[in-house]
Motif scaffolding. Structure first.
Motif, PDB file in Angstrom:
ATOM      1  N   MET A  80      23.770  25.612   7.918  1.00  0.00           N
ATOM      2  CA  MET A  80      23.278  26.865   8.365  1.00  0.00           C
ATOM      3  C   MET A  80      21.599  27.230   8.551  1.00  0.00           C
ATOM      4  SD  MET A  80      24.801  30.621   7.071  1.00  0.00           S
ATOM      5  CE  MET A  80      23.296  31.625   8.623  1.00  0.00           C
ATOM      6  N   GLU A  81      20.957  27.811   9.270  1.00  0.00           N
ATOM      7  CA  GLU A  81      20.285  27.885   9.103  1.00  0.00           C
ATOM      8  C   GLU A  81      19.652  29.713   9.811  1.00  0.00           C
ATOM      9  OE1 GLU A  81      17.231  26.036  11.837  1.00  0.00           O
ATOM     10  OE2 GLU A  81      17.720  24.285  11.073  1.00  0.00           O
ATOM     11  N   THR A  83      20.237  33.709   8.607  1.00  0.00           N
ATOM     12  CA  THR A  83      20.985  34.609   8.152  1.00  0.00           C
ATOM     13  C   THR A  83      22.325  34.742   8.838  1.00  0.00           C
ATOM     14  OG1 THR A  83      19.666  36.934   8.078  1.00  0.00           O
ATOM     15  CG2 THR A  83      19.522  35.779   6.990  1.00  0.00           C
ATOM     16  N   GLY A  85      22.965  33.009  11.764  1.00  0.00           N
ATOM     17  CA  GLY A  85      23.925  32.427  12.283  1.00  0.00           C
ATOM     18  C   GLY A  85      24.575  32.256  13.631  1.00  0.00           C
ATOM     19  N   ASN A 178      29.122  32.808   1.050  1.00  0.00           N
ATOM     20  CA  ASN A 178      29.996  32.812   2.794  1.00  0.00           C
ATOM     21  C   ASN A 178      28.840  34.164   3.060  1.00  0.00           C
ATOM     22  OD1 ASN A 178      29.444  32.459   5.429  1.00  0.00           O
ATOM     23  ND2 ASN A 178      31.815  33.367   5.806  1.00  0.00           N
ATOM     24  N   ILE A 180      26.726  34.828   6.194  1.00  0.00           N
ATOM     25  CA  ILE A 180      26.751  35.092   7.679  1.00  0.00           C
ATOM     26  C   ILE A 180      26.701  36.252   8.151  1.00  0.00           C
ATOM     27  CG2 ILE A 180      28.666  34.488   7.937  1.00  0.00           C
ATOM     28  CD1 ILE A 180      26.829  32.550   9.908  1.00  0.00           C
ATOM     29  N   SER A 195      27.310  28.563   2.234  1.00  0.00           N
ATOM     30  CA  SER A 195      26.757  28.578   3.340  1.00  0.00           C
ATOM     31  C   SER A 195      25.173  27.994   3.442  1.00  0.00           C
ATOM     32  CB  SER A 195      26.580  29.565   3.815  1.00  0.00           C
ATOM     33  OG  SER A 195      27.990  30.176   3.922  1.00  0.00           O
ATOM     34  N   TYR A 198      21.211  28.969   4.343  1.00  0.00           N
ATOM     35  CA  TYR A 198      21.638  30.581   4.436  1.00  0.00           C
ATOM     36  C   TYR A 198      19.825  31.392   3.691  1.00  0.00           C
ATOM     37  CZ  TYR A 198      22.600  35.940   3.952  1.00  0.00           C
ATOM     38  OH  TYR A 198      21.846  36.922   4.133  1.00  0.00           O
ATOM     39  N   PHE A 206      17.483  30.715  -0.741  1.00  0.00           N
ATOM     40  CA  PHE A 206      17.728  30.742   0.265  1.00  0.00           C
ATOM     41  C   PHE A 206      18.919  29.881  -0.635  1.00  0.00           C
ATOM     42  CE2 PHE A 206      13.954  30.603   2.752  1.00  0.00           C
ATOM     43  CZ  PHE A 206      14.179  30.055   3.822  1.00  0.00           C
TER      44      PHE A 206
END
Length: 310
Positions: A80-81, A83, A85, A178, A180, A195, A198, A206
């Motif tokens: 992902m990119e 925080t 999501g 995780n 997110i 993840s 993140y 990250f």
């Protein structure tokens, strides 16, 4: 004309069941059915549990092969990119393994027949509301991957440009970092995976791929278990709100279910719902968490001594 032989009133007659005898026979049959049916049901559930363990063993082999082929990096729970999501396409660990050929016969968006679903999984979208909440059926359900986080839940999608041409139904949880949806501190290599991408977290770092070298005791580290999605290790006891572990199998005793698990070394086993190891956080007393993850027991931590100060 042919003469018929005379009948004799003294000829023996075949005895018939009386009503009372018939009722006794019916009662005996009903009693036998009542005795046998629970045993048959238990046998069927045991067979489905064994099938689940075999499925998890196959997933464990796939996880090991993936890491061996990718510089000892474990498969991401998803990439992902940012925080939050929200709006980000999350491919998921199951579709990654299927796309890259580590799991054969992955199936499609079906609950039965997929290599990523437990035979005891129930037909419930476990994360339909974004969390499993207090409904004990939700962690026993499934989630579709790839997906997009909408803010209040997750919507299935495909990502053709990245090779994800179909949506897969997954009824297992992966032990990933995780966070997110929130900005928090990230400690590298805390769990089996994470993840990936993140961030930036509160310290500016990250989540990166976890390497096999981070695992102190792979044979005790939970990698994948009955359940849905990822994370929430602090809430993974049976009956805990927002637990993502699905205690689908019998054998716990006293009404306690069992979750089947595959460990980081690839072997599979069951863990009772009243002893499933938790992570620190929430209302969990730290000393209890330390006891649950220490002494060679099953653990959610890649390095429990470092993470818990043991």
């Amino acid at each position: 004309m042919i003469a018929l032989a005379p009948t004799s009133s003294n000829a023996p007659r075949r005895a018939a069941f009386t009503l009372i005898e018939l009722l006794v026979v019916i009662a005996i049959i009903a009693l036998l059915i009542g005795i046998v049916l629970p045993s048959l049901g238990t046998a069927r559930r045991s067979a489905r549990s064994a099938a689940c363990l075999a499925t998890l063993s196959g997933i464990g082999q796939a996880l090991t092969l993936y890491a061996n082929d990718n510089n000892e990096c474990t498969v991401a729970s998803y990439t992902m990119e940012g925080t939050s999501g929200v709006g980000v396409e999350l491919e998921g660990w199951g579709p990654i393994l299927a796309r890259d050929g580590y799991v054969a016969g992955a199936g499609t968006q079906q609950l039965r027949g997929s290599a990523f679903t437990c035979p005891e999984a129930i037909d419930v979208a476990g994360l339909a509301a974004g969390q499993t909440g207090t409904n004990p059926d939700n962690p026993k359900g499934w989630m579709d991957w790839p997906c997009v986080r909408t803010g209040s839940g997750f919507a299935p999608t495909t990502i053709p440009e990245r090779g994800f041409e179909q949506t897969l139904r997954v009824a297992y949880w992966i032990n990933g970092d995780n966070p997110i949806g929130a900005v928090t501190t990230v400690v590298p290599d805390s769990f089996y995976t994470g993840s990936v991408g993140y961030g930036p977290a509160s310290g500016g770092n990250f989540i990166m791929h976890t390497r096999l070298s981070a695992f102190i005791r792979p044979h005790t580290l939970v990698a994948v278990a009955d359940g849905v999605y990822a994370g929430r290790q602090r809430n993974n006891r049976q009956g805990s709100p927002n637990s993502r572990i699905g205690f689908r199998h019998i054998g716990g005793g006293g009404g306690t279910g069992t979750a089947n698990v595959v460990f980081a070394d690839g072997h599979a086993a069951g863990i009772r719902g009243d002893v499933f190891p938790r992570a620190a956080g929430g209302d969990n007393p730290l000393e209890e968490v330390r006891r649950e993850n220490a002494n060679g027991q099953a653990t959610v931590y890649a390095n429990p001594e470092r993470s818990l100060g043991l």
